[in-house]
Every structure is written in structure tokens, then in C-alpha cells.
Design a protein around this motif. Sequence first.
Motif, mmCIF file in Angstrom:
data_model
loop_
_atom_site.group_PDB
_atom_site.id
_atom_site.type_symbol
_atom_site.label_atom_id
_atom_site.label_comp_id
_atom_site.label_asym_id
_atom_site.label_seq_id
_atom_site.Cartn_x
_atom_site.Cartn_y
_atom_site.Cartn_z
ATOM 1 N N PHE A 66 44.138 46.502 42.036
ATOM 2 C CA PHE A 66 45.516 46.039 42.021
ATOM 3 C C PHE A 66 45.778 45.367 40.681
ATOM 4 N N GLU A 67 47.035 45.137 40.399
ATOM 5 C CA GLU A 67 47.431 44.375 39.213
ATOM 6 C C GLU A 67 48.431 43.314 39.647
ATOM 7 N N VAL A 68 48.485 42.223 38.895
ATOM 8 C CA VAL A 68 49.420 41.143 39.183
ATOM 9 C C VAL A 68 50.189 40.840 37.910
ATOM 10 N N ILE A 69 51.499 40.819 38.008
ATOM 11 C CA ILE A 69 52.348 40.542 36.851
ATOM 12 C C ILE A 69 53.124 39.252 37.106
ATOM 13 N N PHE A 70 52.861 38.257 36.277
ATOM 14 C CA PHE A 70 53.634 37.021 36.327
ATOM 15 C C PHE A 70 54.770 37.144 35.312
ATOM 16 N N GLY B 111 44.554 36.792 44.285
ATOM 17 C CA GLY B 111 43.301 37.524 44.114
ATOM 18 C C GLY B 111 42.497 37.591 45.394
ATOM 19 N N ALA B 112 42.433 36.479 46.126
ATOM 20 C CA ALA B 112 41.691 36.457 47.384
ATOM 21 C C ALA B 112 42.339 37.347 48.434
ATOM 22 N N ALA B 113 43.685 37.325 48.495
ATOM 23 C CA ALA B 113 44.391 38.126 49.507
ATOM 24 C C ALA B 113 44.295 39.615 49.225
ATOM 25 N N MET B 114 44.298 39.989 47.947
ATOM 26 C CA MET B 114 44.349 41.393 47.578
ATOM 27 C C MET B 114 42.978 42.024 47.368
ATOM 28 N N ALA B 115 41.927 41.236 47.361
ATOM 29 C CA ALA B 115 40.581 41.769 47.107
ATOM 30 C C ALA B 115 40.227 42.955 48.004
ATOM 31 N N PRO B 116 40.534 42.922 49.308
ATOM 32 C CA PRO B 116 40.191 44.073 50.155
ATOM 33 C C PRO B 116 40.968 45.345 49.811
ATOM 34 N N LEU B 117 42.054 45.211 49.045
ATOM 35 C CA LEU B 117 42.893 46.367 48.722
ATOM 36 C C LEU B 117 42.754 46.787 47.262
ATOM 37 N N PRO C 194 41.060 39.394 35.006
ATOM 38 C CA PRO C 194 41.498 40.480 34.122
ATOM 39 C C PRO C 194 42.637 41.323 34.682
ATOM 40 N N TRP C 195 42.891 41.221 35.981
ATOM 41 C CA TRP C 195 43.992 41.990 36.567
ATOM 42 C C TRP C 195 45.346 41.313 36.381
ATOM 43 N N LEU C 196 45.361 40.133 35.782
ATOM 44 C CA LEU C 196 46.605 39.382 35.605
ATOM 45 C C LEU C 196 47.268 39.733 34.277
ATOM 46 N N ARG C 197 48.580 39.977 34.317
ATOM 47 C CA ARG C 197 49.363 40.267 33.118
ATOM 48 C C ARG C 197 50.590 39.363 33.081
ATOM 49 N N GLU C 198 51.148 39.199 31.900
ATOM 50 C CA GLU C 198 52.367 38.402 31.747
ATOM 51 C C GLU C 198 53.470 39.239 31.117
#
Length: 247
Positions: free
Chosen positions: A25-29, A16-22, A50-54
Motif C-alpha cells: 500500500f501507499e500513504v499520501i499525506f 501502517g499497523a492497520a494496513m499491514a495485512p493488506l 518508506p510507503w509514506l509520501r507527501e
Amino acid sequence: MKNEELNVATLAEEIGAAMAPLAPFEVIFVNDGSTDDTAGAIARTRARFPWLREVRHAASCGQSAAVLSGVRAATAPVCCTLDGDGQNPPSELPNLLAPLLADTTGTVGLVAGQRVDRQDTASKRLGSRAANALRRRLLKDDTRDTGCGLKAFPRQVFLSLPFFDHIHRYLPAMVKREGYQIVLVDVTHRARAEGRSNYTNFGRAMVGVLDLVGVWWLLRRRKVQRVVHSDAWQGAAARLPAGGDAA
């Protein structure tokens, strides 16, 4: 992620910290059949992000299958991958995305991370070095470290590749086979902080020989066609009845 419950929260925070400037985004674990509380850890972390999905596999299918499930579930046109063990620093993600975001010609098919100063055991480093040398000689993919989990690619490029188990280790060769440009980026690496590895050198070696032969065969059988003109779609559309649809 397979049995990585202790790494879920930290990894999500760093991504989340690395992608905040871009953003957005979404993250899928991808929970690859974990037998610990990885699913619970992801659920608790989702409440914060809220951008995290499984995506959850009923049983462990391996890393390539996990990558495929994640890419299929993704809604963005560009995907980045990294291992769930925390050894790939999420701070490298913007560096992987940069060449793709700057590509206006659509010729870049893969940005591949190459680890420097690997924080692994001596046996794992030596085994990886030998495997990489053999792969480079046979496949001529000009990549010194295809095992790095940090990669970025257009979603449709990945989905167009013929899928097979362990394809994640041969993405440079397979993407190059399709006529795309490969960009290599040196990335940092760190020791595993929690949990333990799901891989062994013996296990990798056993499947590696068959994989190499199979990929070598695929590369030799590929014929890249350069289409300079096609009116097939226009012709098909002209034959549709009013209000018709095409598949």
C-alpha cells in the motif's frame, strides 16, 4: 493535513499497523499549506516508513482540493481517505476496503463511513445533524453522515466526477448520480488529541447553502447513458497507419 505536525507520526504509525495485512500500500499525506512544521514532521516520519509520501500545497486550498491532489498522486486503483486530525481511527480502513475488494462486478463506486458516538462539541454535532437532515431531504442520497472523512472508492470513479470545492461532502450523491452503488459502513470516532480544528459551524453553514443548490442542479441535469455497443475504438484503430499511435 493543515497545521497537524503533532499528529503526523502517530497517524502514520496507526495507518501502517492497520494496513499491514493488506500490503502493499501507499500513504499520501497532503500538506494543505501548513504554516507550522507539518512538512518537517512528514519528512522525519518518511525516514521510518518508506510507503509514506507527501503532496504539498503552496497555500491552503481546503479539504476537497487536498483529496483531489492525493487521488491524482496515487498509483493504486483503490483509494481510502481519512482526516489528518486523528479523529478518524485508521483501524477502520480495512472495513472500508472490504466491500470494494470483494466487488467483482465493478458496481460499487463508494464505501462511505458513518460516524457513531461522535466525539465532537455539542454545537458541532447539532450543526452537523441539521445540515445532514437538509441534505438528505434535498438530494435523497440516503446517507446520514456525509461529513465523515473515512471513505473508499475506485480511483477512476472519483476522477471521473465533476470537481468543485466541498465535493467531499457530497460524494454519495455524486457517485450515485453516475449509477454506482453506495455501501455505508458505521465507523468509530474519537476526540482530537493534538492541535485544533480548522472548521467553524458558521463557515460551514455559509458555503453549505450554495453547495446544496449547486449539487441539486447537477443531479437534475445528469443523464446516464447505457451504452450496449460501440465499435468507435475499433474503427479508429483500423484507420491508424502502421506503427501509428492514438491519443
